[in-house]
Design a protein around this motif. Sequence first.
Motif, PDB file in Angstrom:
ATOM      1  N   UNK A   1       0.827  -1.246   0.118  1.00 33.34           N
ATOM      2  CA  UNK A   1       0.017  -0.107   0.103  1.00 33.34           C
ATOM      3  C   UNK A   1       0.816   1.248   0.021  1.00 33.34           C
ATOM      4  N   UNK A   2       0.297   2.344  -0.553  1.00 34.83           N
ATOM      5  CA  UNK A   2       0.807   3.814  -0.504  1.00 34.83           C
ATOM      6  C   UNK A   2      -0.127   4.512   0.175  1.00 34.83           C
ATOM      7  N   UNK A   3       0.117   5.158   1.138  1.00 35.88           N
ATOM      8  CA  UNK A   3      -0.728   6.142   1.986  1.00 35.88           C
ATOM      9  C   UNK A   3      -0.463   7.619   1.762  1.00 35.88           C
ATOM     10  N   UNK A   4      -1.459   8.650   1.920  1.00 34.56           N
ATOM     11  CA  UNK A   4      -1.067   9.983   1.906  1.00 34.56           C
ATOM     12  C   UNK A   4      -1.529  10.266   3.604  1.00 34.56           C
ATOM     13  N   UNK A   5      -0.605  10.237   4.354  1.00 31.83           N
ATOM     14  CA  UNK A   5      -0.594  10.501   5.752  1.00 31.83           C
ATOM     15  C   UNK A   5       0.332  11.709   6.039  1.00 31.83           C
ATOM     16  N   UNK A   6       0.085  12.213   7.090  1.00 28.64           N
ATOM     17  CA  UNK A   6       0.994  13.034   7.985  1.00 28.64           C
ATOM     18  C   UNK A   6       1.752  12.468   9.242  1.00 28.64           C
ATOM     19  N   UNK A   7       2.733  12.346   9.224  1.00 31.05           N
ATOM     20  CA  UNK A   7       3.666  12.121  10.261  1.00 31.05           C
ATOM     21  C   UNK A   7       4.504  12.968  10.967  1.00 31.05           C
ATOM     22  N   UNK A   8       4.215  12.715  12.558  1.00 33.33           N
ATOM     23  CA  UNK A   8       4.875  13.662  13.270  1.00 33.33           C
ATOM     24  C   UNK A   8       6.519  13.896  12.932  1.00 33.33           C
ATOM     25  N   UNK A   9       6.768  15.255  12.981  1.00 38.49           N
ATOM     26  CA  UNK A   9       7.819  15.567  12.525  1.00 38.49           C
ATOM     27  C   UNK A   9       8.753  15.795  13.900  1.00 38.49           C
ATOM     28  N   UNK A  10      10.135  14.854  13.729  1.00 40.75           N
ATOM     29  CA  UNK A  10      11.172  14.843  14.845  1.00 40.75           C
ATOM     30  C   UNK A  10      12.435  15.027  14.073  1.00 40.75           C
ATOM     31  N   UNK A  11      13.377  15.618  14.903  1.00 44.14           N
ATOM     32  CA  UNK A  11      14.777  15.597  14.233  1.00 44.14           C
ATOM     33  C   UNK A  11      15.295  14.285  14.535  1.00 44.14           C
TER      34      UNK A  11
END
Length: 220
Positions: free
Chosen positions: A56-66
């Motif tokens: 699968x390929x998703x359009x998702x927002x992933x929490x940004x961390x350094x």
Amino acid sequence: MALWLFEKLSVGYGKSYDDTSHYPSIQQSAVNFSIGKGKFQILKDFTNHREYSHFEIFRVSIEKKDTPLFRYNYHNVYTHIDFTHAKALGLQVTLIQDGASNALIYEKETQIRDGEVLDSIVPIGEEQWRFQFTNPGNPFKGEYPRIAPFLLAYSQKFISKMVQLYIDKVRHIHTNGFILEEDVNNSPLYTCSKDAFKTLKALKFEREEECHVKNANQVV
């Protein structure tokens, strides 16, 4: 193949490691990539979603961390491999809901059969291999390029897990290799066999010296 690059600007003593024949080793593994057409869908959530049986390929927002352990996509498009890897790292993942398709699902029948892309890997010398492909004349045409995002995602996840133990020592990551800042007077953080260059997916030592990471593409 596209690159996964991370750099931490530094001057110091570094050791470079590389995974032998990284991509061919993944293609020779038990992973059955999808080469058929996927189906665009709009998912409300991930509840009861059978991710274990599909690519699968998703359009998702992933929490940004350094963090050097995860490669972010500026378009918020990720494979199911990226998705599960992000969750394993403790990152929040949110499915994008804007009325447009947020998932591209490859059903089980679209998966590649054994031997359809990489037929064999034959050693022809101490440091050389010959790769025999099913479609050598057109490796970037037809259905086979569909494996690219999944192949890259498997690679990123593998290297991420490999460097996780020494995350504070990571100074540079390439898709299939990395540089760690180490003490010249101490034993190496990773012990590599002398014949690692002959073994698929074996970690091999490349070089060690004073190095300066100028940017993601230039290490001197």
